[in-house]
Design an enzyme around this catalytic site. Sequence first.
Site, PDB file in Angstrom:
ATOM      1  N   HIS A 125     -65.155 -81.268-114.052  1.00 41.69           N
ATOM      2  CA  HIS A 125     -64.491 -80.078-113.527  1.00 41.69           C
ATOM      3  C   HIS A 125     -64.706 -78.829-114.368  1.00 41.69           C
ATOM      4  CE1 HIS A 125     -61.710 -82.043-110.387  1.00 41.69           C
ATOM      5  NE2 HIS A 125     -62.899 -81.761-109.934  1.00 41.69           N
ATOM      6  N   ARG A 184     -59.876 -76.271-104.247  1.00 41.07           N
ATOM      7  CA  ARG A 184     -59.318 -77.260-105.182  1.00 41.07           C
ATOM      8  C   ARG A 184     -57.982 -76.726-105.694  1.00 41.07           C
ATOM      9  NH1 ARG A 184     -65.129 -77.798-106.596  1.00 41.07           N
ATOM     10  NH2 ARG A 184     -65.685 -80.003-106.544  1.00 41.07           N
ATOM     11  N   ARG A 209     -57.364 -78.655-100.281  1.00 38.14           N
ATOM     12  CA  ARG A 209     -57.130 -80.020-100.739  1.00 38.14           C
ATOM     13  C   ARG A 209     -55.837 -80.037-101.545  1.00 38.14           C
ATOM     14  NH1 ARG A 209     -61.420 -82.584-104.721  1.00 38.14           N
ATOM     15  NH2 ARG A 209     -60.411 -81.294-106.290  1.00 38.14           N
ATOM     16  N   GLU A 248     -64.095 -90.387-100.764  1.00 32.38           N
ATOM     17  CA  GLU A 248     -64.694 -90.403-102.102  1.00 32.38           C
ATOM     18  C   GLU A 248     -64.505 -91.732-102.809  1.00 32.38           C
ATOM     19  OE1 GLU A 248     -62.996 -87.071-104.259  1.00 32.38           O
ATOM     20  OE2 GLU A 248     -61.017 -87.472-103.459  1.00 32.38           O
ATOM     21  N   ASN A 298     -69.265 -86.459-105.376  1.00 34.32           N
ATOM     22  CA  ASN A 298     -69.131 -86.523-106.843  1.00 34.32           C
ATOM     23  C   ASN A 298     -68.390 -87.800-107.242  1.00 34.32           C
ATOM     24  OD1 ASN A 298     -70.151 -83.986-106.625  1.00 34.32           O
ATOM     25  ND2 ASN A 298     -68.232 -82.937-107.054  1.00 34.32           N
ATOM     26  N   ASP A 299     -67.268 -88.016-106.570  1.00 31.84           N
ATOM     27  CA  ASP A 299     -66.504 -89.222-106.891  1.00 31.84           C
ATOM     28  C   ASP A 299     -67.076 -90.455-106.199  1.00 31.84           C
ATOM     29  OD1 ASP A 299     -64.515 -88.607-108.776  1.00 31.84           O
ATOM     30  OD2 ASP A 299     -63.471 -87.425-107.266  1.00 31.84           O
ATOM     31  N   ARG A 310     -68.468 -89.999-114.110  1.00 34.52           N
ATOM     32  CA  ARG A 310     -69.219 -88.763-113.840  1.00 34.52           C
ATOM     33  C   ARG A 310     -69.123 -87.754-114.974  1.00 34.52           C
ATOM     34  NH1 ARG A 310     -65.443 -85.983-109.112  1.00 34.52           N
ATOM     35  NH2 ARG A 310     -65.899 -83.947-109.963  1.00 34.52           N
ATOM     36  N   CYS A 351     -68.765 -82.247 -99.257  1.00 30.04           N
ATOM     37  CA  CYS A 351     -68.362 -81.149-100.160  1.00 30.04           C
ATOM     38  C   CYS A 351     -68.665 -81.466-101.620  1.00 30.04           C
ATOM     39  CB  CYS A 351     -66.892 -80.801 -99.982  1.00 30.04           C
ATOM     40  SG  CYS A 351     -65.790 -82.137-100.446  1.00 30.04           S
TER      41      CYS A 351
HETATM   42  C1  PEP Z   1     -66.012 -84.832-104.980  1.00 33.38           C
HETATM   43  O1  PEP Z   1     -65.453 -85.794-105.521  1.00 33.38           O
HETATM   44  O2  PEP Z   1     -67.180 -84.877-104.537  1.00 33.38           O
HETATM   45  C2  PEP Z   1     -65.321 -83.544-104.816  1.00 33.38           C
HETATM   46  C3  PEP Z   1     -65.840 -82.579-104.100  1.00 33.38           C
HETATM   47  O3  PEP Z   1     -64.150 -83.380-105.474  1.00 33.38           O
HETATM   48  P1  PEP Z   1     -64.027 -83.121-107.033  1.00 33.38           P
HETATM   49  O4  PEP Z   1     -65.364 -82.731-107.550  1.00 33.38           O
HETATM   50  O5  PEP Z   1     -63.017 -82.046-107.178  1.00 33.38           O
HETATM   51  O6  PEP Z   1     -63.550 -84.454-107.542  1.00 33.38           O
HETATM   52 MG    MG Z   2     -63.356 -85.802-105.966  1.00 31.46          MG
END
Ligand code: PEP
Ligand code: MG
Length: 590
Positions: A191, A298, A338, A445, A468-469, A479, A516
């Site tokens: 993040h 976010r 979210r 995710e 991402n998750d 990650r 996303c």
């Molecule tokens: C993700 O997990 O892909 C996502 C968009 O949320 P974040 O990166 O905030 O976990």
């Molecule tokens: Mg996420």
Amino acid sequence: MRMTGLGVSPGIGIGKALVLKRGTRDLRFRVPPWLVDRELDRLEAARLRSRDQVEQIKQRIASSAGAEHAYLFDAQLLMLDDPMIVGRAAEAVRAERINAESALQRVLEHVNALFDQAHDPYLRERKGDVADVVGRLTMNLRAAGDLTDLFKDLEGPLVLVAHEVTPSVIAQLDWQRLAALVTDAGSWTNHTAILARSLHVPAVAGLHNASAMVAPGAVLAVDGTTGEVLIEPDAEALEQIAARQQRRQAYEQSLDEYRDLAAVTEDGIEIRLEANIEAPEDAMRARERGAEGIGLFRSEFLLTGAGPGAFARLTEEAQYRSYRQLVEMADARRVTVRTFDLTEAQLRIDASESPLRLDPASGEGVRTPLGMRGVRLSLASEEVFQAQLRALLRAAVHGPLRIMFPFVSGLEELQAARAAVAKAAASLRARGEAVPDVPIGIMIELPSAALTADLLAREADFFSIGTNDLIQYCLAVDRTDDRLSRLYEPLHPAILRAIRLVVRAGRRARIPVAVCGEMAADPVLLTLLVGLGVRELSMTPAAIPLAKRVIRALRASDARVAASRALNARTATEIEKGLAELAEPTVKKA
Ligand code: PEP
Ligand code: MG
């Protein structure tokens, strides 16, 4: 000297190093001459405060356990008066113009080295006492002021060099002062990197030992595109960097013409491009970049990214104002918010406090990837969740807003979250307020959500795949851990299959499916996503013009063929090869 890491936020930044080791406890920087006295005063105040505290501890121990046990603290009191510690630190502040914390650490390192050479075990044990005393002094230095207060008087642009940037650091930073950010740990999708990109602060992560190597006050030139960090660059190197920056700016400008064009493939398939943002004001920038809406707000960044004073934002009223501002700035374009995706460590709920408090300091160094976070934590923190949902429903009166839940692992969580929305709506109606219909969707995710997407699709109004998750949990690769970045593979066959499953489930249930995660912002990977049937992508605003260019030069039918070939491939390497063939003519045509 030159170091190379992972470029995680593009752009070039030049400034003086502000070194932060171990969370917020060890901040090192050089001070201008007129601030030397301030540092000396801070040091003396911390010494006096530490003395008082140790005296009190000594008395407490004497009355509860007997005077013979209290003598241990005499040694600490002597150390606090000993010129070897505070006196030496003051000397370092004067001679090297470093901040008091830095000087104390310097003294500790020196004393440790002396003790290490000693053969006497008694003496070696005293090392622990010195560390304790220095720890107390440092704590008392910190107690007297916030991080931002400490470096707000420093000159010129700064480059923050940190071991790791935790939520507590994020919350205390004045990002406007940062020319760049450099971290030992970290990765593209953590993040801090996401926030740095959204704030246009160039950043390099995964440098392993930058916080140990870089001297406070050293001039650094940071290239967040290539991952290069130059320490004390000479005039020639600075010239080269400036030339590089100009070339990049010219390239960015060449993409400007795409901003207002539609994202339609050559064979007429429309792709909806939206923006991921972390602050309501960013909605404006997203529009300027050509976003059709906000695909991911976010909301937890209202708390962690907002600097000191963020606590108050947890109230319903304060959140309502932020969401309303967001919706109004989006100017009738769709906004997907979210709900908080926090971890338990970040959200400490203390019912006796009003407003409820976020305690960013407790988030330091804590990773709870399998723990209480996202919608689970919201469901367990009813008061916080209800306040957020009421604020969102009220903001939805002002424009098209959608609510999205993070980290949903299965149908029961979705049902419970929907029930929470119904409850929030009922309480607003009881207050006499109007409640519009708000679409309710979920992030996909977790592998469990992807595998049950057919069940979830019947009760969700939309899906947004958080790659991402999803990658992190499917592949069991943290990650945020740069040592694993090679294993963090968006093209792993498991990921493609998971995305296909979700897209199909969405199509059958006739609900929109977006992506996303950061995959959507990659000009090559997005062609694969289009080939897999994804029709909505949400990404950092800066990536939108290039995404439009790529999409306009792409034939969706070619992308489909490439995607089905990719789905039949056995390894990420095979998939990558196939994609390179697809991307090449696309990029050439563009
Ligand atoms: C993700 O997990 O892909 C996502 C968009 O949320 P974040 O990166 O905030 O976990
Ligand atoms: Mg996420």
